[in-house]
Design a protein around this motif. Structure first.
Motif, short mmCIF file in Angstrom:
data_model
loop_
_atom_site.label_atom_id
_atom_site.label_comp_id
_atom_site.label_asym_id
_atom_site.label_seq_id
_atom_site.Cartn_x
_atom_site.Cartn_y
_atom_site.Cartn_z
N ASP A 92 4.12 7.64 -3.57
CA ASP A 92 4.36 8.46 -4.77
C ASP A 92 4.48 9.94 -4.39
N LEU A 93 5.26 10.21 -3.34
CA LEU A 93 5.36 11.57 -2.82
C LEU A 93 5.94 12.56 -3.84
N GLN A 94 6.84 12.08 -4.70
CA GLN A 94 7.41 12.97 -5.69
C GLN A 94 6.30 13.57 -6.57
N LEU A 104 0.82 -1.21 0.00
CA LEU A 104 0.00 0.00 0.00
C LEU A 104 0.85 1.26 0.00
N LEU A 105 2.17 1.10 0.03
CA LEU A 105 3.06 2.25 0.08
C LEU A 105 3.59 2.66 -1.28
N ASP A 106 3.40 1.82 -2.27
CA ASP A 106 3.89 2.11 -3.62
C ASP A 106 2.72 2.06 -4.58
N THR A 133 -3.67 4.42 -9.16
CA THR A 133 -4.02 4.64 -7.76
C THR A 133 -3.23 5.76 -7.11
N TRP A 134 -2.18 6.26 -7.79
CA TRP A 134 -1.40 7.36 -7.21
C TRP A 134 -2.30 8.56 -6.92
N PHE A 135 -3.32 8.76 -7.77
CA PHE A 135 -4.18 9.94 -7.59
C PHE A 135 -4.98 9.86 -6.29
N LEU A 136 -5.43 8.66 -5.93
CA LEU A 136 -6.16 8.52 -4.67
C LEU A 136 -5.25 8.79 -3.48
#
Length: 372
Positions: free
Chosen positions: A168-170, A117-119, A124-127
């Protein structure tokens, strides 16, 4: 005292009516997202397709994020808003992150791919980003010059190649200024792009953007538009990261304004689909992944003009179907679960004020009834 007559009883409050303009904008933006994904495997060897791809990626997600920010203005971290954030964002993220991982084990031929769930995987990056952005909304409402601060954060993160896959913090931080821009916009700002003058000006602006994309295609790395990595990872000097952040933000904001100027203001046949754009966004990824698994773009005809146009139209049609009410009803249990069982019921009466230590005596403040 007698019961009030129907004439004297207060009229029921009318349901809040959705603004057709924003529903139209969300639908058109999500169609562009799907079309962009369809163009992705067709870029090789085609300057025109790559230029159109760059042009679309310059503003389709920024437009979607600006609108998301605008409708997050009232988020105040109250229990009701937190509950909605969990059921409407966090739960779908967990479900679709798991589903995409299992699905890509087949499409990508990686049966050992781990569920994490961390990557965030694929769409799903948008959620994950929206969850973080919305949680920080109270901060942006109280700081001075929030857009300047958000831009500074986005500029700085491009200097750090180590910020990457965790949630996906970047990408989350590089897209942050668009969300903050939506937060600080007022209804009057959107009225400006609804004028006839704005619509007339939007056409040459978008055409100029397309021409610039065609010129830039052999001269620029289109990965800049993904906002998912630092400058050094793109083979550029670190100082170009902040410069490109400002340049892309300026260009994208102008294109978003031009796009919104051309969005119909009245109700259309696709207005009702605007309420289901998140459904279309998350579900169309399975269609794209399956199509790529069967190598649809390996056929020579798909790389001809008519094939390229057909592919983008099919993608737009698929995401349109996935936004329809019947699809929403089928997947609502995942996208908008009620989950009343998971939350405490809010007390009907306000909590009693806690007594001060002085009033409670040497033993300290008294505990509320039922406390352990």
């Amino acid at each position: 005292m007698s019961a009030p007559t129907p004439e004297s009883a207060p009229a029921p409050r009318p349901a809040k009516q959705r603004d057709a303009f924003f529903d139209n904008a969300k639908y058109l933006a999500i169609v562009l997202v799907a079309m962009g994904h369809a163009m992705e495997p067709l870029r090789s060897g085609s300057r025109t397709v790559t230029a159109v791809y760059m042009f679309v990626y310059a503003f389709h997600m920024p437009a979607f994020i600006v609108i998301s920010g605008y409708f997050s203005r009232n988020f105040d971290a109250s229990p009701a808003k937190i509950k909605r954030l969990v059921t409407g964002i966090a739960v779908p993220y967990i479900v679709f992150e798991t589903a995409y991982t299992l699905f890509t084990r087949w499409t990508d031929g990686e049966p050992d791919r781990a569920i994490t769930l961390l990557d965030p995987l694929y769409l799903t990056w948008f959620l994950a980003a929206l969850f973080i952005w919305r949680l920080t909304t109270p901060v942006w409402r109280i700081v001075r010059m929030p857009l300047v601060v958000a831009l500074a954060v986005a500029m700085l993160v491009t200097l750090s190649p180590t910020v990457g896959k965790d949630l996906d913090l970047q990408r989350t931080l590089q897209f942050l200024p668009y969300f903050v821009l939506g937060l600080i916009l007022k209804p009057a700002h959107f009225q400006l792009v609804r004028t006839r003058r704005a619509r007339i000006a939007a056409v040459p602006v978008l055409l100029a953007g397309l021409l610039v994309a065609y010129w830039a295609e052999p001269r620029m790395n289109y990965n800049w538009f993904f906002h998912r990595t630092g400058a050094e990872n793109l083979g550029a000097a670190s100082w170009t990261g902040p410069v490109m952040t400002l340049a892309l933000f300026g260009c994208s904001t102008v294109l978003v304004a031009a796009f919104l100027a051309l969005v119909p203001r009245r109700r259309t046949w696709f207005t009702a689909l605007g309420a289901g754009t998140l459904y279309g966004y998350l579900l169309h990824g399975f269609v794209i992944q399956a199509a790529n698994h069967w190598h649809w773009s390996a056929h020579a005809w798909t790389h001809r003009p008519l094939g390229e146009i057909a592919a983008t139209l099919v993608a737009g049609s698929v995401v349109t179907v996935l936004c329809t009410p019947p699809v929403q009803r089928v997947f609502r249990f995942v996208m908008e679960p009620r989950m009343d069982w998971a939350f405490r019921r809010e007390s009907a009466k306000p909590a009693e004020p806690v007594k001060s230590a002085d009033a409670a005596g040497p033993a300290g403040p008294a505990r509320p009834a039922g406390a352990r």
